[in-house]
Motif scaffolding. Structure first.
Motif, mmCIF file in Angstrom:
data_model
loop_
_atom_site.group_PDB
_atom_site.id
_atom_site.type_symbol
_atom_site.label_atom_id
_atom_site.label_comp_id
_atom_site.label_asym_id
_atom_site.label_seq_id
_atom_site.Cartn_x
_atom_site.Cartn_y
_atom_site.Cartn_z
ATOM 1 N N GLY A 54 -27.445 -11.600 3.634
ATOM 2 C CA GLY A 54 -26.922 -11.265 2.315
ATOM 3 C C GLY A 54 -27.130 -12.400 1.337
ATOM 4 N N PRO A 55 -26.667 -12.230 0.095
ATOM 5 C CA PRO A 55 -26.836 -13.255 -0.928
ATOM 6 C C PRO A 55 -25.971 -14.480 -0.630
ATOM 7 N N SER A 56 -26.411 -15.635 -1.130
ATOM 8 C CA SER A 56 -25.748 -16.880 -0.753
ATOM 9 C C SER A 56 -24.322 -16.968 -1.272
ATOM 10 N N ASP A 57 -23.958 -16.216 -2.321
ATOM 11 C CA ASP A 57 -22.613 -16.408 -2.850
ATOM 12 C C ASP A 57 -21.523 -15.848 -1.951
ATOM 13 N N GLN A 58 -21.902 -15.112 -0.885
ATOM 14 C CA GLN A 58 -20.851 -14.650 0.014
ATOM 15 C C GLN A 58 -20.459 -15.728 1.016
ATOM 16 N N VAL A 59 -21.248 -16.819 1.047
ATOM 17 C CA VAL A 59 -20.971 -17.876 2.021
ATOM 18 C C VAL A 59 -19.577 -18.480 1.809
ATOM 19 N N GLY A 60 -19.219 -18.752 0.569
ATOM 20 C CA GLY A 60 -17.927 -19.382 0.277
ATOM 21 C C GLY A 60 -16.769 -18.599 0.868
ATOM 22 N N VAL A 88 -31.114 -23.685 2.178
ATOM 23 C CA VAL A 88 -30.179 -24.051 3.235
ATOM 24 C C VAL A 88 -28.811 -24.157 2.568
ATOM 25 N N VAL A 89 -27.961 -23.156 2.792
ATOM 26 C CA VAL A 89 -26.745 -23.062 2.001
ATOM 27 C C VAL A 89 -25.620 -23.855 2.638
ATOM 28 N N ARG A 90 -25.158 -24.848 1.904
ATOM 29 C CA ARG A 90 -24.090 -25.704 2.418
ATOM 30 C C ARG A 90 -22.827 -25.487 1.601
ATOM 31 N N PHE A 91 -21.698 -25.608 2.284
ATOM 32 C CA PHE A 91 -20.412 -25.448 1.607
ATOM 33 C C PHE A 91 -19.412 -26.277 2.384
ATOM 34 N N GLN A 92 -18.655 -27.092 1.688
ATOM 35 C CA GLN A 92 -17.680 -27.978 2.333
ATOM 36 C C GLN A 92 -18.318 -28.772 3.469
ATOM 37 N N GLU A 93 -19.443 -29.405 3.154
ATOM 38 C CA GLU A 93 -20.103 -30.335 4.075
ATOM 39 C C GLU A 93 -20.721 -29.686 5.312
ATOM 40 N N THR A 95 -23.343 -26.376 7.007
ATOM 41 C CA THR A 95 -24.384 -25.404 6.712
ATOM 42 C C THR A 95 -23.960 -24.038 7.243
ATOM 43 N N TRP A 96 -24.096 -23.014 6.405
ATOM 44 C CA TRP A 96 -23.604 -21.696 6.805
ATOM 45 C C TRP A 96 -24.687 -20.628 6.780
ATOM 46 N N MET A 97 -25.755 -20.884 6.065
ATOM 47 C CA MET A 97 -26.746 -19.827 5.894
ATOM 48 C C MET A 97 -28.130 -20.435 5.716
ATOM 49 N N VAL A 98 -29.131 -19.740 6.240
ATOM 50 C CA VAL A 98 -30.507 -20.153 5.971
ATOM 51 C C VAL A 98 -31.237 -18.967 5.351
ATOM 52 N N GLY A 99 -31.858 -19.207 4.222
ATOM 53 C CA GLY A 99 -32.498 -18.131 3.479
ATOM 54 C C GLY A 99 -33.938 -17.930 3.897
ATOM 55 N N ASP A 100 -34.398 -16.688 3.789
ATOM 56 C CA ASP A 100 -35.802 -16.429 4.121
ATOM 57 C C ASP A 100 -36.652 -16.327 2.866
ATOM 58 N N PRO A 329 -23.725 -20.839 -7.517
ATOM 59 C CA PRO A 329 -22.587 -21.458 -6.829
ATOM 60 C C PRO A 329 -22.168 -20.586 -5.644
ATOM 61 N N VAL A 330 -21.682 -21.212 -4.581
ATOM 62 C CA VAL A 330 -21.275 -20.422 -3.420
ATOM 63 C C VAL A 330 -19.765 -20.435 -3.221
ATOM 64 N N VAL A 331 -19.028 -21.131 -4.089
ATOM 65 C CA VAL A 331 -17.571 -21.222 -3.895
ATOM 66 C C VAL A 331 -16.922 -19.848 -4.064
ATOM 67 N N PRO A 332 -15.839 -19.583 -3.327
ATOM 68 C CA PRO A 332 -15.171 -18.290 -3.460
ATOM 69 C C PRO A 332 -14.590 -18.074 -4.857
ATOM 70 N N GLU A 333 -14.317 -19.157 -5.561
ATOM 71 C CA GLU A 333 -13.745 -19.044 -6.902
ATOM 72 C C GLU A 333 -14.683 -18.285 -7.849
#
Lengths: 701, 275
Positions: A54-60, A88-93, A95-100, A329-333
């Protein structure tokens, strides 16, 4: 996910299955919003797919809820080095997701048959737009637009804030909406529509897309995902969004990645298979396949260096456009910010707020919503007290049951037959409705929300208090009452009226009855979406008919609050009157003909007959139908949600139930939403009791 | 004479009203015959020179539509059967016997309709996950049958109330057991209400989307609404296919409604008063 993209994904999965005969990949698709809410639910239940794309903004949100796992421990760090850093999606130090692939960014696309070189500045854009917005056949209606896009959505709007200087979000995830840039951007979009008139008045994504594809719009602002769709239909070129002339800055589209995360519940052997599959799905080989099939900008450095990519002029141009963007941004806010911005921005477009007030208000709302989203209410004394009370209550029930067990047992023996007949249905309803009801009662007393997703506790009546002290609740309640009263009165009066007409000796009586039932028979979601299409300001049949028959100027059904709410009501009246008509017809048939004949002898007029015979006689059948109809209408989320597209404009078309949905799944406020549902339940119970007493109908039960 | 004019007047009013009512339904058919891109058009005509049945051909030949249809029929059939059996028996118990808890059961049936259904989704999911019924029809069938039940029981109970007690008393005197009096005497005369109950149970499962979306994950198990929704990607809807699918989905319901409209009028007794 687009159809073509799904097909391409299936192709690469098939290939993987061929080389790994013991593994079968099951693909299941959900749209972005649903992916989020479904994955949330399945994670609470402890299941769900192993790999989520899915899109990176759901990572937060997913990371905060703890429903995806950190990838740092699963892959060697050299793995992440193979990709562009924004994939390479990072959040709070972590890595949670790798994009294709990278992209998902907005750009200007132009129809090469109408435009040879795209505008480089907004001044040029307006100038070109004006010369390309035309009434081709001279009927006074514009047939071709200079520019179209889904401008009412925040995602399609925020690049312009960047073009006017500031950015809408700070690095720490806090909103930055009360800025001159935001005001200027608000005013700019509005001027494109009202002053320069180069964009349509109402233009959702579908409309924009269709206009551009059929050559009725010279330019469109859209993302790289649409290329595949346009490729065979329009000879198009791409360019960056034109520079804002007054500032000399380029708009900054959001650049994101779509990629894979791993479910927190995936462990053991399944996990190692999942890791292997994810490595494959992000590999240069697969990405080059996507380049060939879909023209996706690769995220793998090896794929980027491949001659096929190097020589692809579209991708090269695209790479330049991406450079002007800013990372998503990937933050939940982010959700709270989108939500606050969407409402205020739509008010500006509807003309009910000026840009300055909207900028101030959107900032305030965003801060407010972030606060409510992130707050964790600690269970205090009240929480313990309530817990104790719940326990006592259950214990008391048990004791009462124990004391009275003899009476229950005797009653059971006396009416064994009745109880046995009732039992299977009772068990079904018990498990499917009573259990969830109890669950909700508990949730409504808890602090279940984004931050306490996995370890919520009972806190007491906080949510009930915050619902009842919030002024918003009362305005929603008022709207719900208007919604219910208007709908039910139309359903009943129209239903009875038609039933009386049809019940006369008429030719083709049966045909009318059958045809008039059709709105009831049509699946609700299909009907609601069709009506939404019919309410479109320029292309919907309703305005076309009003214009051709009554020569009325088009009504902005979907972008003005009152009109949008009326549109929902009209749709629901259409859906609901057949039920009442059928009930009334049943009632009419039980009236003996002699009664009318007798009153005719007495010289009663038609009208008197209706009031003195028909109405009293059908009242007993109508009242239960009215009660049910009221409850169903009060709780009907489908129509409001689908016709107003989730409360648009500015969340002003919500009724209580649609707001419950929004609070629970959009802002993650489960506890609050559950409390609100309990209040709805209480309101309806009170209504039913009072209504039944008043109509002396408690004998029904 | 004046009576004739009146009838003519009412007749023409009904014709106009019916046409207006049918317009949205015809509109869907119109879209299904156009190409995807002609979705936004200023023409009110249902059939234009560009119209074709292409979407229907694609629908049946190139998508899994037939599988979805088979799945939907299977689920709806079982749900309808369960609904009719359970509603007819429990409605009977509630109509004929005055047992302890009867009033409580009847009010709680009505109360189940008062809770916003969206908030039931999360507990549904947790329940099904615990019972390992995710991704299975059994879970879906249990939920569908039970959510349609309260209304159906009310409806059956209302109909039984209109049947005089003397009927089964006579049968009992002839030596029938309670149960066979119910099956041999009461059920046959309740046909209209049974038909309505069946119709409602069928409707509850045939076009349901939200619950299906959380329960079913394997595309091979998709029911029609799920399949239909997959044409409707948020950023690119295949409108022609979607509309064609919508038309085909609506057809069985329409046929049922039209062929049963006779029973609808006599059988729909949403809890009429006894007597």
């Amino acid at each position: 996910m687009l159809y073509e993209n799904r097909k391409a994904l299936r192709e690469v999965c098939d290939k993987y299955e061929e080389s790994h005969p013991d593994i079968k990949i099951e693909l299941t698709y959900r749209e972005t919003e649903e992916l989020r809410s479904n994955f949330q639910s399945s994670a609470i239940g402890g299941s769900g797919p192993d790999l989520i794309y899915g899109p990176s903004d759901q990572v937060g949100p997913f990371a905060v809820m703890g429903i995806i796992q950190s990838l740092d421990e699963l892959f060697p760090s050299s793995f992440f080095d193979q990709f562009l850093s924004n994939a390479v999606v990072r959040f709070q130090e972590k890595t949670w997701m790798v994009g294709d692939g990278v992209g998902n960014h907005l750009m200007l696309m132009f129809n090469k048959e109408l435009i040879s070189t795209p505008p480089e500045s907004t001044d040029e854009l307006i100038q070109m737009g004006k010369s390309l917005t035309k009434d081709l056949n001279g009927d006074g209606i514009i047939d071709q637009y200079g520019l179209v896009w889904n401008f009412t959505e925040p995602f399609f709007y925020v690049p312009w804030i960047g073009g006017f200087g500031d950015w809408f979000i700070n690095d720490d995830g806090s909103p930055n909406l009360n800025t001159k840039s935001n005001e200027n951007a608000f005013a700019f979009i509005k001027s494109l529509r009202d002053e320069h008139r180069i964009i349509p008045k109402e233009c959702d994504y579908e409309t924009a897309n269709a206009l551009f594809k059929t050559g009725r719009a010279a330019m469109i602002i859209n993302g790289d995902w649409s290329w595949g769709d346009y490729r065979d239909k329009v000879d198009f070129g791409i360019a960056a969004l034109p520079m804002v002339s007054s500032t000399g800055d380029f708009p900054t589209p959001l650049v994101s990645t779509k990629g894979y995360s791993i479910n927190v519940h995936t462990t053991g052997e399944q996990l190692s298979h999942t890791i292997d599959l994810m490595t494959y799905l992000t590999s240069p080989e697969v990405q080059l396949h996507y380049v060939r099939r879909l023209n996706v900008q690769p995220s793998s450095l090896a794929a980027l260096a491949h001659p096929n990519v190097q020589s692809n002029s579209l991708l090269n141009q695209n790479a330049d456009i991406i450079k002007k963007g800013r990372p998503m941004p990937v933050v939940p806010e982010l959700r709270a910010i989108w939500d606050a911005l969407r409402g205020e921005y739509q008010s500006v477009l509807a003309g009910t707020k000026d840009p300055h007030a909207a900028a101030v208000e959107s900032q305030r709302k965003a801060i407010d919503q972030i606060k409510t989203m992130n707050v964790v209410i600690e269970p205090g004394v009240q929480g313990k007290f309530i817990k104790g009370l719940l326990f006592l209550f259950i214990a008391a029930l048990g004791i009462v049951f124990w004391i009275k067990k003899k009476i229950y047992l005797r009653s059971f023996q006396e009416n064994k037959f009745a109880y046995l007949m009732l039992l299977p249905a009772f068990l079904g309803i018990m498990s499917v409705i009573i259990f969830p009801f109890g669950y909700n009662l508990i949730i409504s007393l808890s602090n279940f929300s984004l931050r306490t997703f996995k370890h919520w506790e009972i806190i007491g009546f906080h949510h009930f208090a915050s619902v009842l002290t919030d002024g918003g609740f009362y305005s929603l309640f008022g709207k719900t009452i208007i919604w219910t009263v208007v709908n039910v009165s139309f359903h009943v009066s129209l239903g009875v009226f038609l039933a009386v007409l049809i019940n006369r000796t008429l030719p083709a009586k049966r045909t009318f009855r059958t045809l008039l039932i059709i709105p009831w028979a049509l699946p609700q979601y299909i009907a609601a979406l069709t009506w939404r299409g019919m309410f479109n300001q320029e292309y919907g049949s309703i305005n076309l008919i009003l214009n051709q028959l009554l020569n009325m100027s088009p009504i902005q059904w979907l972008s003005q609050p009152v009109e949008a709410f009326s549109a929902c009501i009209i749709t629901n009246i259409w859906l609901g009157f057949p039920f009442m008509m059928v009930v009334a017809l049943g009632g009419l048939q039980s009236i003996p003909k002699e009664m009318y004949e007798a009153s005719q002898v007495d010289g009663a007029s038609r009208w008197q007959q209706f009031w003195n015979i028909t109405l009293p006689m059908i009242k007993p059948v109508m009242i239960p139908a009215v009660i049910l109809g009221t409850i169903w209408t009060f709780n009907n989320i489908n129509v409001v949600w689908l016709v107003s597209n989730g409360g648009e404009p500015s969340d002003l078309t919500h009724i209580l139930v649609s707001y419950v949905y929004k609070a629970a799944f959009n802002l993650y406020r489960y506890g609050y939403a559950a409390a609100l549902s309990m209040i709805i339940f209480l309101i309806l119970s009170m209504f039913t009791v009072v209504f039944m007493r008043r109509s002396k109908l408690d004998t029904v039960v | 004479m004046s009576k004739k004019i009146e009838t003519l007047f009412i007749f023409s009013f009904l014709v106009l009203f019916t046409l207006a009512t049918l317009y949205p339904a015809l509109n869907i058919i119109g879209i299904s015959l156009r190409t995807d891109d002609a979705f936004q058009s200023r023409s009110l005509a249902l059939w234009t020179s560009e119209s074709s049945f292409r979407s229907y051909v694609t629908l049946f030949l190139k998508t899994d539509f037939l599988t979805w249809m088979k799945n939907s029929f299977l689920v709806s059939f079982v749900v309808t059967l369960t609904g009719v059996v359970l509603a007819s028996t429990s409605g009977y118990a509630l109509s004929r016997f005055n047992f302890m808890g009867r009033r409580a059961v009847l009010s709680s049936l009505l109360m189940t309709q008062m809770f916003p259904a969206t908030m039931l989704l999360l507990p549904f999911f947790i329940l099904l996950a615990k019972l390992k019924l995710i991704n299975s029809y059994l879970g879906l069938i249990i939920i569908y049958s039970s959510t349609a039940l309260p209304f159906c029981i009310w409806q059956m109970k209302g109909y039984y109330d209109t049947i005089p007690d003397a009927l089964e008393e006579a049968a009992r005197i002839d030596g029938c057991s309670r149960f066979s009096a119910f099956t041999k005497v009461i059920l046959p005369v309740s046909a209209p209400a049974l038909v309505i109950t069946a119709l409602f149970s069928f409707m509850a499962s045939w076009s349901e989307y939200v619950v299906a979306a959380i329960v079913l994950q394997d595309p091979g198990l998709y029911t029609l609404p799920l399949g239909l929704k997959s044409f409707q990607a948020s950023l690119s809807t295949q409108w022609g296919l979607y509309a064609a699918g919508a038309v085909v989905v609506s057809i069985p319901v329409m046929i049922l409604f039209i062929s049963l409209s006779r029973f609808l009028v006599s059988g729909l007794t949403v809890g009429s008063v006894k007597g």
